[in-house]
Design a protein around this motif. Sequence first.
Motif, short mmCIF file in Angstrom:
data_model
loop_
_atom_site.label_atom_id
_atom_site.label_comp_id
_atom_site.label_asym_id
_atom_site.label_seq_id
_atom_site.Cartn_x
_atom_site.Cartn_y
_atom_site.Cartn_z
N UNK A 1 0.83 -1.20 0.00
CA UNK A 1 0.00 0.00 0.00
C UNK A 1 0.86 1.25 0.00
N UNK A 2 0.40 2.26 -0.68
CA UNK A 2 1.04 3.57 -0.63
C UNK A 2 0.63 4.29 0.65
N UNK A 3 1.34 5.36 0.97
CA UNK A 3 0.98 6.15 2.14
C UNK A 3 -0.44 6.68 2.02
N UNK A 4 -0.82 7.15 0.83
CA UNK A 4 -2.17 7.67 0.64
C UNK A 4 -3.21 6.59 0.84
N UNK B 1 3.27 13.74 5.92
CA UNK B 1 4.24 12.64 5.89
C UNK B 1 3.92 11.54 6.91
N UNK B 2 2.76 11.63 7.54
CA UNK B 2 2.34 10.64 8.54
C UNK B 2 1.24 9.77 7.94
N UNK B 3 1.09 8.56 8.45
CA UNK B 3 0.11 7.67 7.85
C UNK B 3 -0.71 6.87 8.86
N UNK B 4 -0.49 7.09 10.16
CA UNK B 4 -1.26 6.33 11.13
C UNK B 4 -2.16 7.26 11.93
#
Length: 278
Positions: free
Chosen positions: A4-7, A50-53
């Motif tokens: 999976x990508x960050x998006x 730049x964060x993903x959680x």
Amino acid sequence: MKELTRKEIQTISLEILKDIHRFCKENDIHYSIAYGTLIGAIRHKGFIPWDEDIDIMMKREDYEKFSKTYKSDRYEFISYDTTHDCWLLFGRVCDNLTTTERTTTPWLDHNQDVGIWIDVFPIDEVPDNLSDFKQTYGLLNHLYLQSIKARRVHSTAMPGMPLKFKLKSVFRHRTHPRMLKKNPREFLEYMKMVIDSNQGIGYQHYAQCGCADDVKGFLSKKDVAEYIELPFEDTTVMAFKEYDSILTKIFGNYMQEPPQKIKNMTQRKFLRFYWKNK
């Protein structure tokens, strides 16, 4: 498997958050977004780019109610209390239908198949005296770090793992045979005893103790007394009304973006998410 990508991770995490928000609203359960998620809501009206959680907090009574009653057609709540093989002292709402993980720091025995999650942290009463709190939190931090070491040693080379992940798992198995005999839950049991010993005394301060890695999170009763709604991406979420006090205590000037090296930090060094059946 396709990573999976960050998006894509952000999109799925947001859908999980919406489901949690819906359930909490319907069942009179209070929660607040936390840490980087809360900074993102204030500074960016959504994710930090730049964060993903996503992280959320609940007072212990709300956390217990959520743990016992949460139901969803798409997501599963997994925690120390609901799942015997869980190696965390907090909970995660997971998307296990469409995504899966590969990690060198497993949080479930035998690397059970789980996907993208949101961390749900209970906050508990802690000693009002700052020195006593730091001493208590220091013990919790030591036990927490030991549990992480044990989790890493229990990592196994799962199908689809990147080669460097597999090599790390094999290396840790061979070099830490004594830790391999330790169940990470042993350390969590001691943590739980310490946390429980401070409940019901009437302390006026709270902290997130299950993931004991931030002694700055020493919150007053006023900090966590009231809630407001904040915009987040295309929806609204709940947050502690005194978010400025909380974020300042933990991060200092949270409105200032960190240096590039902090932005470049990622969980991908030990954790990857993949689409199932792609």
